[in-house]
Design a protein around this motif. Structure first.
Motif, short mmCIF file in Angstrom:
data_model
loop_
_atom_site.label_atom_id
_atom_site.label_comp_id
_atom_site.label_asym_id
_atom_site.label_seq_id
_atom_site.Cartn_x
_atom_site.Cartn_y
_atom_site.Cartn_z
N ARG A 55 1.28 6.69 -6.65
CA ARG A 55 2.11 6.25 -7.76
C ARG A 55 1.33 6.22 -9.07
NH1 ARG A 55 6.91 3.69 -8.09
NH2 ARG A 55 6.95 3.57 -5.81
N ALA A 56 1.95 6.74 -10.12
CA ALA A 56 1.39 6.66 -11.47
C ALA A 56 2.09 5.52 -12.20
CB ALA A 56 1.60 7.98 -12.21
N LEU A 57 1.34 4.53 -12.61
CA LEU A 57 1.91 3.37 -13.30
C LEU A 57 2.04 3.69 -14.78
CD1 LEU A 57 -0.21 0.59 -11.56
CD2 LEU A 57 2.10 1.34 -10.98
N GLY B 29 0.82 -1.21 0.00
CA GLY B 29 0.00 0.00 0.00
C GLY B 29 0.85 1.26 0.00
N ALA B 30 1.96 1.23 0.74
CA ALA B 30 2.86 2.38 0.77
C ALA B 30 3.52 2.57 -0.59
CB ALA B 30 3.92 2.19 1.87
N TRP B 31 3.87 1.48 -1.25
CA TRP B 31 4.49 1.56 -2.59
C TRP B 31 3.51 2.14 -3.61
CZ3 TRP B 31 3.78 -0.61 -7.49
CH2 TRP B 31 4.87 -0.48 -8.37
N MET B 32 2.26 1.78 -3.48
CA MET B 32 1.24 2.24 -4.43
C MET B 32 0.81 3.68 -4.19
SD MET B 32 0.21 0.20 -6.85
CE MET B 32 -1.42 0.89 -7.21
N ALA C 156 -5.07 2.17 -10.81
CA ALA C 156 -4.64 1.73 -9.48
C ALA C 156 -5.52 0.64 -8.89
CB ALA C 156 -4.57 2.92 -8.54
N LYS C 157 -6.83 0.79 -8.98
CA LYS C 157 -7.74 -0.19 -8.39
C LYS C 157 -7.57 -1.55 -9.06
CE LYS C 157 -12.61 -1.21 -7.46
NZ LYS C 157 -14.00 -0.76 -7.63
N ARG C 158 -7.52 -1.54 -10.38
CA ARG C 158 -7.34 -2.80 -11.12
C ARG C 158 -6.00 -3.44 -10.79
NH1 ARG C 158 -7.50 -7.33 -12.16
NH2 ARG C 158 -7.04 -8.24 -14.20
#
Length: 252
Positions: free
Chosen positions: A162-164, A156-159, A175-177
């Motif tokens: 964050r923009a993938l 969760g901290a990594w996400m 993000a959710k997917r």
């Protein structure tokens, strides 16, 4: 690893930041670009570039700098001395001989995975499965396996915020997917990534755990066209990979 501020050699840290500024996107840098990438002043970047060139780690035309072959001493020494690549290599070779596919083992380094061992098959793919290749965590089967091994708090901290990056039309960037995808990897204990990092590449990965149950690396295969597709890969390649992962636990 964290150390006391008094023990940190700032100059060495800055020099390594300059050295790490070179990658596949920017093979040649001048002082201005190196400063931007390393997060230091232009004057400091220039001194570090000149010093690294003097020591033989960089080459230069007087304006731009690029990596010299001497930097391979680091990777060569790691591959020759590190326990993980040496322990895994026979298994990779055996899997390749059994299946005719290309296998590799990777470890995590920040937001990327790094290939530290690979099978010696002759068939080469556009994927760039050479030793030392660095690939993004979020768009690769191995990266997702390693992310799934994190605690939910750490993931969760990594996400957070964050923009993938979208690398192909198939890359999951929402993000959710992506969170749902990692949860699925945790449940299945393997990951299939189809054309998310590079078009035409179908990859399957499983975690490699030590005797304490900690995931220390990931085992990966890039399938040939005859075996592309989730069902064919899971049916034909997943069983021998899971067997190999169990066999390797005592060596890792």
């Amino acid at each position: 690893m964290t150390i006391a501020k008094a023990d940190l050699i700032e100059g060495m840290a800055k020099g390594m930041a300059v050295l790490e500024s070179f990658d596949t996107e920017r093979q040649r840098l001048n002082a201005t670009l190196a400063a931007q990438r390393a997060g230091i002043t232009r004057a400091a970047a220039r001194r570090h570039l000149l010093t690294l060139a003097h020591l033989g780690y960089l080459e230069t035309d007087g304006s731009h700098f690029w990596l010299a072959p001497k930097v391979l001493r680091f990777s060569g020494s790691y591959l020759a001395s590190a326990r993980l690549p040496r322990a895994i290599q026979p298994t990779l070779n055996r899997l390749a001989a059994q299946t005719g596919e290309s296998f590799s083992a990777v470890v995590r380094d920040g937001d990327e995975v790094v290939i530290v061992a690979r099978s010696g098959t002759l068939r080469m793919l556009a994927y760039g499965l050479h030793l030392g290749a660095r690939l993004p965590l979020h768009a690769t089967s191995t990266g997702r396996v390693l992310l799934a091994a994190e605690t939910r708090t750490a993931f969760g901290a990594w996400m957070k915020g964050r923009a993938l990056q979208r690398l192909t039309m198939h890359t999951v960037t929402e993000a959710k997917r992506f969170r749902e995808l990692i949860a699925e990897v945790r449940r299945l204990d393997h990951c299939v990534a189809i054309e998310e990092h590079e078009l035409g590449v179908h990859a399957l990965a499983v975690p490699l755990r030590n005797m304490q149950g900690r995931t220390v690396a990931a085992l990966n295969v890039v399938a040939s066209p005859a075996r592309t597709g989730r069902e064919a890969m899971e049916r034909e390649l997943l069983p021998p990979m899971l067997d190999a992962a169990r066999e390797l636990r005592g060596l890792l």
